[in-house]
Design a protein around this motif. Sequence first.
Motif, PDB file in Angstrom:
ATOM      1  N   SER A  68       2.519   0.310  -4.993  1.00 19.04           N
ATOM      2  CA  SER A  68       3.365  -0.910  -4.199  1.00 19.04           C
ATOM      3  C   SER A  68       3.147  -1.758  -4.740  1.00 19.04           C
ATOM      4  O   SER A  68       4.444  -2.802  -3.385  1.00 19.04           O
ATOM      5  CB  SER A  68       1.433  -1.639  -3.783  1.00 19.04           C
ATOM      6  N   THR A  83      10.143   6.512   0.286  1.00 17.02           N
ATOM      7  CA  THR A  83       8.253   6.404   0.050  1.00 17.02           C
ATOM      8  C   THR A  83       8.355   7.739  -0.990  1.00 17.02           C
ATOM      9  O   THR A  83       7.162   7.886  -1.119  1.00 17.02           O
ATOM     10  CB  THR A  83       7.779   6.296   0.976  1.00 17.02           C
ATOM     11  N   GLN A 134       3.426   0.758   1.274  1.00 19.82           N
ATOM     12  CA  GLN A 134       2.955   0.051   0.323  1.00 19.82           C
ATOM     13  C   GLN A 134       1.467  -0.609   0.811  1.00 19.82           C
ATOM     14  O   GLN A 134       0.441  -0.658  -0.120  1.00 19.82           O
ATOM     15  CB  GLN A 134       4.074  -1.762   0.227  1.00 19.82           C
ATOM     16  N   THR A 149       8.273   1.513   4.244  1.00 21.33           N
ATOM     17  CA  THR A 149       8.186   1.163   3.333  1.00 21.33           C
ATOM     18  C   THR A 149       7.372   0.459   3.707  1.00 21.33           C
ATOM     19  O   THR A 149       6.625   0.644   1.859  1.00 21.33           O
ATOM     20  CB  THR A 149       9.800   0.617   2.560  1.00 21.33           C
ATOM     21  N   ASP A 150       7.288   0.087   4.646  1.00 29.85           N
ATOM     22  CA  ASP A 150       6.041  -1.655   4.713  1.00 29.85           C
ATOM     23  C   ASP A 150       4.474  -0.753   4.158  1.00 29.85           C
ATOM     24  O   ASP A 150       3.659  -1.785   3.653  1.00 29.85           O
ATOM     25  CB  ASP A 150       6.038  -2.561   5.654  1.00 29.85           C
ATOM     26  N   ARG A 202       7.239  -1.070  -5.259  1.00 28.35           N
ATOM     27  CA  ARG A 202       7.806  -1.588  -3.063  1.00 28.35           C
ATOM     28  C   ARG A 202       8.303  -2.765  -3.075  1.00 28.35           C
ATOM     29  O   ARG A 202       9.051  -2.402  -2.406  1.00 28.35           O
ATOM     30  CB  ARG A 202       6.766  -0.821  -2.415  1.00 28.35           C
ATOM     31  N   LYS A 203       7.523  -3.329  -3.282  1.00 31.33           N
ATOM     32  CA  LYS A 203       7.382  -4.528  -3.044  1.00 31.33           C
ATOM     33  C   LYS A 203       8.796  -5.883  -3.674  1.00 31.33           C
ATOM     34  O   LYS A 203       9.571  -6.139  -2.226  1.00 31.33           O
ATOM     35  CB  LYS A 203       6.415  -5.531  -2.907  1.00 31.33           C
TER      36      LYS A 203
END
Length: 210
Positions: free
Chosen positions: A187, A5, A112, A108-109, A190-191
């Motif tokens: 966001s 991130t 986001q 990461t989740d 990252r997805k």
Amino acid sequence: MALLTMTPLAVFWTLLSLALSAGCCVSFVAPTWFLKDGELDLSSFGLYSYCLHGEEEQISCHIFGGGRFDLMTLPVGVWQAAVVLYGGGCIMCVLGALLALCSLFCNTDTHQKLALFAGYVQIVAVLIMCAGLILFPLGLDNTFVRHYCGDTAIFNAGDCQIGWGYMLAIMSAAIAMFCPVFAKFLSSTRKEYMSLPSNNLNAPPLLTQV
């Protein structure tokens, strides 16, 4: 996963958000939104305070009404609304910056989700800060400003001039418009990054033919 991130864009967005939050807070408390030339009477005034020339070229600053801060002591109701809006925008700007900072150290989740939420917070912050900046000049025709700055009107400060405090507020709000764009981009990317097959840690190993 947390290191993923800390991309250059994420770090830049965080640092920019922190810098703009600091600029917003400084401009909020600065009594230099408008300046008055000369060595007598008024020196400058801001959202809720003003400065006067004293003896021996000293400048003393005061809050409208004296003593503790009170919205009802401001010269005009438009300035009361401007203080609430711009001050509220600064608080939300600080909140967005803190969320951006926290997102750097999350997986990461979570990064986001925090980036997306911080972006929405920053959008609201920019909108209400801009509303406060527009409302403040609408009250320049009040008795206090007319007494020190001469013939004033809406968006006309008479003999007074725009100071660095108001310019800093305008620049902070203008640059802050890019923060929600960065947040949305982070966001989204990252997805997309996690959807790539090479980043799916649970994917079964590929079989090779003999």
